[in-house]
Design a protein around this motif. Structure first.
Motif, mmCIF file in Angstrom:
data_model
loop_
_atom_site.group_PDB
_atom_site.id
_atom_site.type_symbol
_atom_site.label_atom_id
_atom_site.label_comp_id
_atom_site.label_asym_id
_atom_site.label_seq_id
_atom_site.Cartn_x
_atom_site.Cartn_y
_atom_site.Cartn_z
ATOM 1 N N ILE A 1 41.760 14.823 -50.251
ATOM 2 C CA ILE A 1 41.343 14.705 -48.850
ATOM 3 C C ILE A 1 40.386 15.828 -48.482
ATOM 4 N N ASN A 2 40.669 17.047 -48.975
ATOM 5 C CA ASN A 2 39.844 18.205 -48.628
ATOM 6 C C ASN A 2 38.414 18.089 -49.156
ATOM 7 N N ILE A 3 38.229 17.241 -50.166
ATOM 8 C CA ILE A 3 36.878 17.037 -50.692
ATOM 9 C C ILE A 3 35.978 16.422 -49.626
ATOM 10 N N PHE A 4 36.584 15.656 -48.706
ATOM 11 C CA PHE A 4 35.796 15.037 -47.637
ATOM 12 C C PHE A 4 35.037 16.086 -46.837
ATOM 13 N N ASP A 5 35.673 17.231 -46.583
ATOM 14 C CA ASP A 5 35.011 18.273 -45.796
ATOM 15 C C ASP A 5 33.735 18.741 -46.469
ATOM 16 N N ASN A 6 33.798 18.947 -47.789
ATOM 17 C CA ASN A 6 32.613 19.383 -48.529
ATOM 18 C C ASN A 6 31.532 18.309 -48.526
ATOM 19 N N ASN A 7 31.949 17.060 -48.746
ATOM 20 C CA ASN A 7 30.967 15.963 -48.756
ATOM 21 C C ASN A 7 30.280 15.799 -47.405
ATOM 22 N N ILE A 8 31.071 15.881 -46.329
ATOM 23 C CA ILE A 8 30.504 15.767 -44.990
ATOM 24 C C ILE A 8 29.494 16.876 -44.745
ATOM 25 N N ALA A 9 29.862 18.105 -45.096
ATOM 26 C CA ALA A 9 28.974 19.251 -44.864
ATOM 27 C C ALA A 9 27.666 19.103 -45.636
ATOM 28 N N VAL A 10 27.760 18.677 -46.905
ATOM 29 C CA VAL A 10 26.557 18.545 -47.741
ATOM 30 C C VAL A 10 25.614 17.480 -47.166
ATOM 31 N N ILE A 11 26.175 16.320 -46.807
ATOM 32 C CA ILE A 11 25.337 15.227 -46.290
ATOM 33 C C ILE A 11 24.704 15.609 -44.953
ATOM 34 N N ILE A 12 25.469 16.266 -44.086
ATOM 35 C CA ILE A 12 24.932 16.689 -42.793
ATOM 36 C C ILE A 12 23.778 17.669 -42.984
ATOM 37 N N VAL A 13 23.949 18.631 -43.897
ATOM 38 C CA VAL A 13 22.886 19.614 -44.152
ATOM 39 C C VAL A 13 21.626 18.925 -44.683
ATOM 40 N N ILE A 14 21.808 17.989 -45.614
ATOM 41 C CA ILE A 14 20.653 17.271 -46.183
ATOM 42 C C ILE A 14 19.920 16.481 -45.097
ATOM 43 N N VAL B 1 15.421 15.730 -41.122
ATOM 44 C CA VAL B 1 14.990 15.543 -39.730
ATOM 45 C C VAL B 1 14.121 16.712 -39.280
ATOM 46 N N ILE B 2 14.540 17.945 -39.582
ATOM 47 C CA ILE B 2 13.790 19.134 -39.147
ATOM 48 C C ILE B 2 12.405 19.164 -39.779
ATOM 49 N N ILE B 3 12.329 18.871 -41.078
ATOM 50 C CA ILE B 3 11.022 18.867 -41.760
ATOM 51 C C ILE B 3 10.094 17.845 -41.118
ATOM 52 N N ASN B 4 10.610 16.653 -40.849
ATOM 53 C CA ASN B 4 9.782 15.615 -40.226
ATOM 54 C C ASN B 4 9.349 15.998 -38.818
ATOM 55 N N ILE B 5 10.263 16.555 -38.047
ATOM 56 C CA ILE B 5 9.939 16.919 -36.669
ATOM 57 C C ILE B 5 8.934 18.071 -36.631
ATOM 58 N N VAL B 6 9.080 19.048 -37.525
ATOM 59 C CA VAL B 6 8.123 20.160 -37.590
ATOM 60 C C VAL B 6 6.739 19.637 -37.969
ATOM 61 N N MET B 7 6.687 18.696 -38.923
ATOM 62 C CA MET B 7 5.408 18.108 -39.305
ATOM 63 C C MET B 7 4.777 17.345 -38.136
ATOM 64 N N VAL B 8 5.612 16.636 -37.370
ATOM 65 C CA VAL B 8 5.121 15.933 -36.180
ATOM 66 C C VAL B 8 4.525 16.936 -35.194
ATOM 67 N N ALA C 1 16.316 8.736 -35.986
ATOM 68 C CA ALA C 1 17.266 7.619 -35.938
ATOM 69 C C ALA C 1 18.049 7.500 -37.236
ATOM 70 N N LEU C 2 17.340 7.588 -38.369
ATOM 71 C CA LEU C 2 18.023 7.490 -39.672
ATOM 72 C C LEU C 2 18.973 8.672 -39.863
ATOM 73 N N GLY C 3 18.532 9.868 -39.453
ATOM 74 C CA GLY C 3 19.398 11.041 -39.566
ATOM 75 C C GLY C 3 20.663 10.892 -38.755
ATOM 76 N N ILE C 4 20.521 10.366 -37.527
ATOM 77 C CA ILE C 4 21.682 10.145 -36.667
ATOM 78 C C ILE C 4 22.615 9.105 -37.275
ATOM 79 N N ILE C 5 22.042 7.985 -37.751
ATOM 80 C CA ILE C 5 22.873 6.907 -38.321
ATOM 81 C C ILE C 5 23.674 7.405 -39.516
ATOM 82 N N VAL C 6 22.989 8.067 -40.462
ATOM 83 C CA VAL C 6 23.676 8.555 -41.667
ATOM 84 C C VAL C 6 24.716 9.614 -41.307
#
Length: 409
Positions: free
Chosen positions: A268-281, A286-293, A34-39
């Motif tokens: 404006i183009n900096i937004f693309d980099n920021n979006i990509a970094v936050i999505i990857v993080i 989410v993946i680490i938590n789900i794998v642990m589950v 849920a937190l991953g989706i919201i962010v």
């Protein structure tokens, strides 16, 4: 229905599953999703919204594509546009072109007893798109120019109005220099105040009658200094510029809005980099938590795995069962995450709760893009990546011996 999916749905939605550890594990998994989706949703929506808002403000003020004379230099004073080879009818007939409007710009100074300001007066004609400019108007109106005679009304920015202590209906003296001649003085009336939130526009541009600009630059009655082309979709600038360029003649050229303000485009183009970094993080979290589950659920249900193997289930079927099980655990997290994220974005869209400093961000409120495809793509992406990420840890199931696991039940 295949056995793994059927069995995973049975245990995922079973009301008899009251094990405290299971409930905690499932809660953590759903919370992380849920937190991953919201962010992720807020990041993508705000990023896309900001890019679109800044690009529209920049382009809707000065034109998506400009046609200028090749004789133009680095000054703000227009050179006469050459009509040879300029096919304005063909440009306006382009289905992707919304409007085209003439202008003449000239630099000068506004001065009164309070202060002075260097400005560029953009002379507009009768073809000016008043409706498009309404979004920028804070007070008053734009001048209605007929090009017969002179209209002394001007629209100034909120920044210039503040510096010179001016309001609507106030008078202001403008001074324009002419080469080898005495400066020209014009008395204007402020009939409107605008605000784009883009500093380099608000600091210097005013709107006035095109005939005043022609007179100052010694142009003929029908001469123009340039043409602003507005497209139906601002994102078509790159595609349409070459097409329009073929209709401007050899002595003129086209300039994209993205070329006029390159520093804004870079920002404006900096937004693309920021979006990509936050999505990857967030995706990594989410993946680490789900794998642990998944791993904890496998360990917790070792006895069940042994029993299934004894009944003839293969390792592949049981692995698939637990992957489905974990993905089904994620579904409520996806639903609540999207609901909460979209609600927050909707509140921001309607009430503009979060404000920004336009001097730093070129916009005064946080814009959002409520495209319904964004949550669909993000949710599908998280489910797909999580499913692939769980394949390797699910091989732990093949190491479980049915004899040993059932022995201790």
């Amino acid at each position: 229905m295949k056995f793994p999916l059927y069995f995973s749905k049975k245990i995922a939605f079973s009301k008899d599953n009251k094990n405290n550890l299971s409930r905690i594990i499932i809660f953590i998994g759903r919370l992380s999703v849920a937190l991953g989706i919201i962010v992720s949703l807020i990041t993508v929506s705000v990023g896309f919204g900001s890019k679109e808002a800044i690009k529209l403000r920049m382009a809707d003020f000065s034109g998506h594509i400009n046609i200028k004379s090749k004789r133009s230099n680095s000054s703000y004073d227009s050179s006469v546009l050459d009509r040879t080879g300029l096919d304005l009818k063909k440009i306006r007939a382009n289905p992707d072109v919304a409007t085209a409007q003439n202008y003449v710009s000239v630099s000068g100074i506004l001065r009164n007893e309070h202060n002075f300001a260097g400005v560029v007066m953009k002379g507009i004609g009768k073809d000016f798109d008043h409706e498009r400019f309404k979004k920028f108007i804070v007070k008053g109106n734009t001048p209605k120019v007929t090009e017969d005679g002179y209209n002394n009304g001007v629209v100034i920015s909120e920044k210039i109005a503040s510096d010179l202590h001016l309001g609507v209906k106030d008078s202001i003296v403008a001074i324009f220099s002419k080469q080898n001649q005495q400066p020209l003085y014009r008395n204007f009336e402020v009939i409107g105040i605008y605000k784009t939130d883009i500093k380099m526009i608000d600091d210097q541009f005013i709107l006035g009658d095109i005939n005043h600009a022609r007179k100052i630059l010694d142009m003929e009655k029908n001469d123009v200094g340039g043409i602003d082309i507005f497209l139906k979709d601002v994102n078509d600038i790159e595609k349409e510029t070459p097409e329009i360029d073929r209709s401007v003649g050899l002595k003129n050229y086209t300039e994209k809005a993205t070329e006029k303000y390159p520093q804004i485009v870079d920002w404006i183009n900096i937004f693309d980099n920021n979006i990509a970094v936050i999505i990857v993080i967030m995706l990594s979290v989410v993946i680490i938590n789900i794998v642990m589950v998944l791993l904890i659920l496998i360990i917790e249900r070792t006895n069940s795995i042994g029993l299934l193997k004894t009944l003839g289930a293969s390792n592949g079927q049981i692995r698939t069962l637990f992957i489905y099980y974990t993905l089904l655990i994620m579904v409520p997290g996806l639903i609540f995450g999207n609901l909460i994220g979209f609600t927050l974005l909707g509140l921001q869209k309607i009430f503009s709760i979060i404000k920004l400093n336009p001097e730093n961000y070129y916009i005064s409120t946080v814009p959002v893009d409520l495209n319904p495809l964004i949550p669909v793509v993000i949710s599908a992406g998280i489910l797909l990546v999580s499913a692939f990420a769980m394949i390797f840890p699910s091989y732990l199931i093949s190491k479980i011996s049915p004899v040993k696991s059932i022995k201790y039940t």
